[in-house]
Write a protein that holds these residues in place. Structure first.
Motif, PDB file in Angstrom:
ATOM      1  N   TRP A   1      44.211  70.749  63.551  1.00  0.00           N
ATOM      2  CA  TRP A   1      44.955  71.859  64.053  1.00  0.00           C
ATOM      3  C   TRP A   1      46.033  71.242  64.741  1.00  0.00           C
ATOM      4  O   TRP A   1      46.828  71.967  65.316  1.00  0.00           O
ATOM      5  N   LYS A   2      46.395  69.934  64.956  1.00  0.00           N
ATOM      6  CA  LYS A   2      47.514  69.436  65.437  1.00  0.00           C
ATOM      7  C   LYS A   2      48.804  69.608  64.519  1.00  0.00           C
ATOM      8  O   LYS A   2      48.789  69.124  63.380  1.00  0.00           O
TER       9      LYS A   2
ATOM     10  N   LEU B   1      45.044  77.381  61.534  1.00  0.00           N
ATOM     11  CA  LEU B   1      45.545  77.954  60.291  1.00  0.00           C
ATOM     12  C   LEU B   1      44.763  78.103  59.074  1.00  0.00           C
ATOM     13  O   LEU B   1      45.094  78.087  58.169  1.00  0.00           O
ATOM     14  N   GLY B   2      43.359  77.664  59.316  1.00  0.00           N
ATOM     15  CA  GLY B   2      42.256  77.844  58.469  1.00  0.00           C
ATOM     16  C   GLY B   2      42.123  76.295  58.062  1.00  0.00           C
ATOM     17  O   GLY B   2      41.514  76.307  56.842  1.00  0.00           O
TER      18      GLY B   2
ATOM     19  N   ALA C   1      41.949  79.955  53.264  1.00  0.00           N
ATOM     20  CA  ALA C   1      43.080  79.923  54.006  1.00  0.00           C
ATOM     21  C   ALA C   1      44.139  80.130  53.029  1.00  0.00           C
ATOM     22  O   ALA C   1      45.241  80.929  53.678  1.00  0.00           O
ATOM     23  N   LEU C   2      44.453  79.822  51.982  1.00  0.00           N
ATOM     24  CA  LEU C   2      45.728  80.343  51.117  1.00  0.00           C
ATOM     25  C   LEU C   2      45.445  81.649  50.903  1.00  0.00           C
ATOM     26  O   LEU C   2      46.553  82.445  50.969  1.00  0.00           O
TER      27      LEU C   2
ATOM     28  N   ASN D   1      48.061  74.017  54.382  1.00  0.00           N
ATOM     29  CA  ASN D   1      46.977  74.085  53.725  1.00  0.00           C
ATOM     30  C   ASN D   1      47.074  73.892  52.129  1.00  0.00           C
ATOM     31  O   ASN D   1      46.320  73.308  51.664  1.00  0.00           O
ATOM     32  N   ARG D   2      48.424  73.750  51.872  1.00  0.00           N
ATOM     33  CA  ARG D   2      48.478  73.423  50.434  1.00  0.00           C
ATOM     34  C   ARG D   2      48.550  72.203  50.194  1.00  0.00           C
ATOM     35  O   ARG D   2      49.012  71.344  50.829  1.00  0.00           O
ATOM     36  N   GLY D   3      47.737  71.630  49.269  1.00  0.00           N
ATOM     37  CA  GLY D   3      47.650  70.322  48.828  1.00  0.00           C
ATOM     38  C   GLY D   3      46.617  69.582  49.603  1.00  0.00           C
ATOM     39  O   GLY D   3      46.402  68.420  49.391  1.00  0.00           O
TER      40      GLY D   3
END
Length: 210
Positions: A7-8, A169-170, A178-179, A204-206
């Motif tokens: 989450w950082k 953010l998931g 999340a996406l 989250n992408r990747g």
């Protein structure tokens, strides 16, 4: 602030949140409990350490607490936040939650003299009014209409010794979930939700875990 490593935020995203969301909560210890005041805190990153600049009414008890602070002062900033209903997940098999962004800044306070206060008020006005096509300028009123107010307010600077950011953010949820939330937020017409959507997708992408 409890922050899992996932989450950082990046340091740049942390400071961008502070710059984009200057309306903050300032907190200090007091003899009968904490003092808390909502006010704008303007970030200055041109110095050796980041500095938050603001002012407060001298009649406010919190002003005295700032002058006498022997422990760090805390400034709390909130970025975009949204409730996330489990109905947005593809399989609807995760509990509902919140996605949110926040930054906590800790540091020492320096009280401004009147020239510094006057300069910081000009900077605050220029920064806030720049968002409007025909923004107001302090030069539109007689100088004494500003200077006569200065004795009633106390300017101060908070030198940031430590800053913590939490962008939940998931990142600890399945990537597909999340996406899916990021895509749902992208359907909004609210600029804050669109910004949150951009952050959710970017963080989250990747990602390969879960």
């Amino acid at each position: 602030m409890f922050v899992r490593s996932c989450w950082k935020p990046t340091e740049e995203d942390l400071w961008k949140l502070v710059e984009a969301n200057p309306w903050a909560l300032l907190v200090n210890n007091g003899p009968e409990g904490p003092f808390a005041t909502n006010l704008p805190l303007i970030l200055d990153r041109t110095r050796e350490k980041p500095v938050l600049v603001s002012h407060i009414a001298r009649a406010n008890e919190h002003a005295q607490a700032l002058r006498e602070a022997a422990t760090p002062t805390l400034a709390i900033f909130h970025g975009p936040v949204s409730y996330v209903t489990a109905s947005w997940y593809p399989q609807r098999d995760m509990p509902s939650t919140y996605y949110y962004t926040a930054v906590h800044c800790y540091g020492r306070v320096r009280i401004q003299d009147q020239p510094d206060l006057r300069a910081s008020l000009e900077e605050l006005t220029r920064g806030m009014e720049s968002k409007y096509p025909a923004g107001w300028k302090t030069s539109e009123i007689p100088p004494q209409d500003i200077t006569r107010r200065l004795p009633a307010i106390m300017g101060f600077e908070l030198e940031v010794d430590r800053a913590e950011g939490k962008f939940k953010l998931g990142q600890d949820e399945p990537v597909k979930d999340a996406l899916a939330v990021g895509n749902k937020l992208a359907e909004s017409s609210d600029p804050a939700m669109l910004h949150l959507s951009e952050l959710v997708i970017r963080y989250n992408r990747g990602r390969t875990s879960i």
